[in-house]
Design an enzyme around this catalytic site. Structure first.
Site, PDB file in Angstrom:
ATOM      1  N   ARG A 102       0.883  -1.174   0.000  1.00  0.00           N
ATOM      2  CA  ARG A 102       0.000   0.000   0.000  1.00  0.00           C
ATOM      3  C   ARG A 102       0.914   1.216   0.000  1.00  0.00           C
ATOM      4  O   ARG A 102       1.719   1.402   0.917  1.00  0.00           O
ATOM      5  CB  ARG A 102      -0.908  -0.005   1.230  1.00  0.00           C
ATOM      6  N   HIS A 129      -7.344   0.725  -6.452  1.00  0.00           N
ATOM      7  CA  HIS A 129      -7.577  -0.126  -5.280  1.00  0.00           C
ATOM      8  C   HIS A 129      -8.240  -1.429  -5.751  1.00  0.00           C
ATOM      9  O   HIS A 129      -9.410  -1.686  -5.471  1.00  0.00           O
ATOM     10  CB  HIS A 129      -8.445   0.625  -4.262  1.00  0.00           C
ATOM     11  N   GLN A 132     -10.060  -3.955  -3.213  1.00  0.00           N
ATOM     12  CA  GLN A 132     -11.360  -3.480  -2.766  1.00  0.00           C
ATOM     13  C   GLN A 132     -12.434  -3.777  -3.819  1.00  0.00           C
ATOM     14  O   GLN A 132     -13.534  -4.223  -3.495  1.00  0.00           O
ATOM     15  CB  GLN A 132     -11.295  -1.972  -2.482  1.00  0.00           C
ATOM     16  N   ASP A 219     -17.147   7.433  -1.652  1.00  0.00           N
ATOM     17  CA  ASP A 219     -15.889   7.329  -0.912  1.00  0.00           C
ATOM     18  C   ASP A 219     -15.572   8.726  -0.365  1.00  0.00           C
ATOM     19  O   ASP A 219     -16.178   9.719  -0.793  1.00  0.00           O
ATOM     20  CB  ASP A 219     -14.779   6.831  -1.864  1.00  0.00           C
ATOM     21  N   CYS A 259     -16.282   1.787   0.574  1.00  0.00           N
ATOM     22  CA  CYS A 259     -15.081   1.002   0.871  1.00  0.00           C
ATOM     23  C   CYS A 259     -14.662   1.134   2.327  1.00  0.00           C
ATOM     24  O   CYS A 259     -13.978   0.259   2.852  1.00  0.00           O
ATOM     25  CB  CYS A 259     -13.948   1.423  -0.054  1.00  0.00           C
ATOM     26  N   ARG A 287     -13.697  -8.495   1.769  1.00  0.00           N
ATOM     27  CA  ARG A 287     -12.274  -8.225   1.520  1.00  0.00           C
ATOM     28  C   ARG A 287     -11.457  -9.488   1.828  1.00  0.00           C
ATOM     29  O   ARG A 287     -10.531  -9.846   1.103  1.00  0.00           O
ATOM     30  CB  ARG A 287     -11.770  -7.069   2.418  1.00  0.00           C
TER      31      ARG A 287
HETATM   32  N1  NVA Z   1      -9.878   6.903  -1.407  1.00  0.00           N
HETATM   33  C1  NVA Z   1      -9.530   6.429  -0.085  1.00  0.00           C
HETATM   34  C2  NVA Z   1      -9.786   4.960   0.024  1.00  0.00           C
HETATM   35  C3  NVA Z   1      -9.473   4.360   1.361  1.00  0.00           C
HETATM   36  C4  NVA Z   1      -9.692   2.887   1.390  1.00  0.00           C
HETATM   37  C5  NVA Z   1      -8.078   6.763   0.190  1.00  0.00           C
HETATM   38  O1  NVA Z   1      -7.253   6.588  -0.711  1.00  0.00           O
HETATM   39  O2  NVA Z   1      -7.763   7.207   1.296  1.00  0.00           O
HETATM   40  N1   CP Z   2     -11.195   0.006   2.399  1.00  0.00           N
HETATM   41  C1   CP Z   2      -9.913  -0.071   2.848  1.00  0.00           C
HETATM   42  O1   CP Z   2      -8.976  -0.331   2.096  1.00  0.00           O
HETATM   43  O2   CP Z   2      -9.778   0.109   4.189  1.00  0.00           O
HETATM   44  P1   CP Z   2      -8.410   0.312   4.995  1.00  0.00           P
HETATM   45  O3   CP Z   2      -7.843   1.635   4.583  1.00  0.00           O
HETATM   46  O4   CP Z   2      -8.821   0.265   6.429  1.00  0.00           O
HETATM   47  O5   CP Z   2      -7.484  -0.812   4.637  1.00  0.00           O
END
Ligand code: NVA
Ligand code: CP
Length: 300
Positions: A102, A129, A132, A219, A259, A287
């Protein structure tokens, strides 16, 4: 399929085969059937951003498959002090059977795959992502039976989620509509691809996107790394909320997904969130199943 870096790299058949395996793994888990599909395999999990779901579902997932997961925070890795990803990739490939990462830049994930010799899984970048979206598609199929004839509407920021959902929806044959403010559109190449390969609409009008929608997704307005833009974004996204009033134009049996983490009162109202909590938390559970399927496909 050697890696899971972004949805565009997958065929429709790849996606469906992950979803089918995810359904099977969910059934086995719910019925107490334990099989060590990845006995003794080691997954490294690099995190340069926070996480609740991704971290826990991957760590539990690899354990349930008979393998072992290593949580690698970039605060502790040399990568956080500037060791190049090309070198990190070649070193970690000698110890591990797979790497989940990540991070911010998609290029870092692509480079990890390019220079390493083990499967790489994208656990979120600013661009995509894909893990997800597999859980999302799995949840949609559970509730709706198939993807045929469905319209998905995305309300809000054209971010990593919007990019990946757009590709996932079009590849599985759904119609995809996004309502977002000017300047917050999804990736322009992906929008071009979507328009050429399926039914795609981009509009400023929330109700136009929501009209007759079967699945509504939203989101956060400010993603990880954009915390400094919070005030500016709150202004830009005013009105881009999933709520009961806006949902009046959607299908009566519309499902709402998120998400998570969610900001109630911003991208989704408290009332709508709680009304759809059952599917949202099923989505979060999925997930685990979807990522177990991805790991089995890539690491077995
Ligand atoms: N768009 C959000 C998704 C988190 C799972 C982010 O990147 O923070
Ligand atoms: N939806 C998602 O990826 O959640 P986290 O940021 O908690 O991993």
């Amino acid at each position: 399929m050697r890696h899971l870096l972004k949805l565009q790299d997958l065929t429709r058949e790849d996606i469906l085969s992950i979803l089918n395996l995810a359904d099977q793994l969910k059934f086995e888990r719910n019925n107490g059937i334990k099989k060590d599909y990845l006995k003794g395999k080691k997954l490294g999990m690099i995190f340069q951003k926070s996480s609740t779901r991704t971290r826990v579902s991957f760590e539990v997932g690899i354990y349930e498959l008979g393998g072992y997961g290593l949580f690698l925070s970039s605060n502790d890795l040399q990568i956080g002090r500037g060791e190049p990803v090309q070198d990190t990739a070649r070193v970690l490939s000698r110890y591990l059977d797979g790497i989940m990462i990540r991070t911010f830049a998609q290029k870092e994930v692509e480079d990890l795959a390019k220079y390493g010799s083990v499967p790489v899984i994208n656990g979120l970048t600013d661009y995509a992502h894909p893990c997800q979206v597999h859980a999302d598609l799995m949840t949609i199929r559970e509730y709706k039976g198939s993807f045929k004839g469905l319209k998905m509407a995305f309300i809000g920021d054209g971010n990593n989620m919007a990019n990946s959902l757009m590709v996932g929806a079009i590849k599985t044959g759904m119609e995809f509509a996004i309502a977002c403010p000017k300047g917050y559109e999804p990736d322009s190449e992906l929008m071009k691809w979507a328009a050429e390969n399926g039914a795609f609409t981009m509009t400023r009008d929330v109700k136009e996107a929501l009209k007759d929608a079967d699945v509504v997704y939203t989101d956060v307005w400010a993603s990880m790394g954009q915390e400094g833009e919070k005030a500016k974004r709150e202004k830009a996204f005013a009105g881009y909320q999933v709520n009961e009033e806006n949902l009046k134009v959607a299908k009566h049996d519309v499902m709402c997904l998120h998400c998570l983490p969610a900001h109630r009162g911003e991208e989704i109202s408290e009332e709508t969130f709680e009304k759809h909590a059952k599917e949202i938390f099923e989505e979060a559970e999925n997930r685990l199943h979807a990522q177990k399927a991805v790991m089995v496909k890539l690491m077995k």
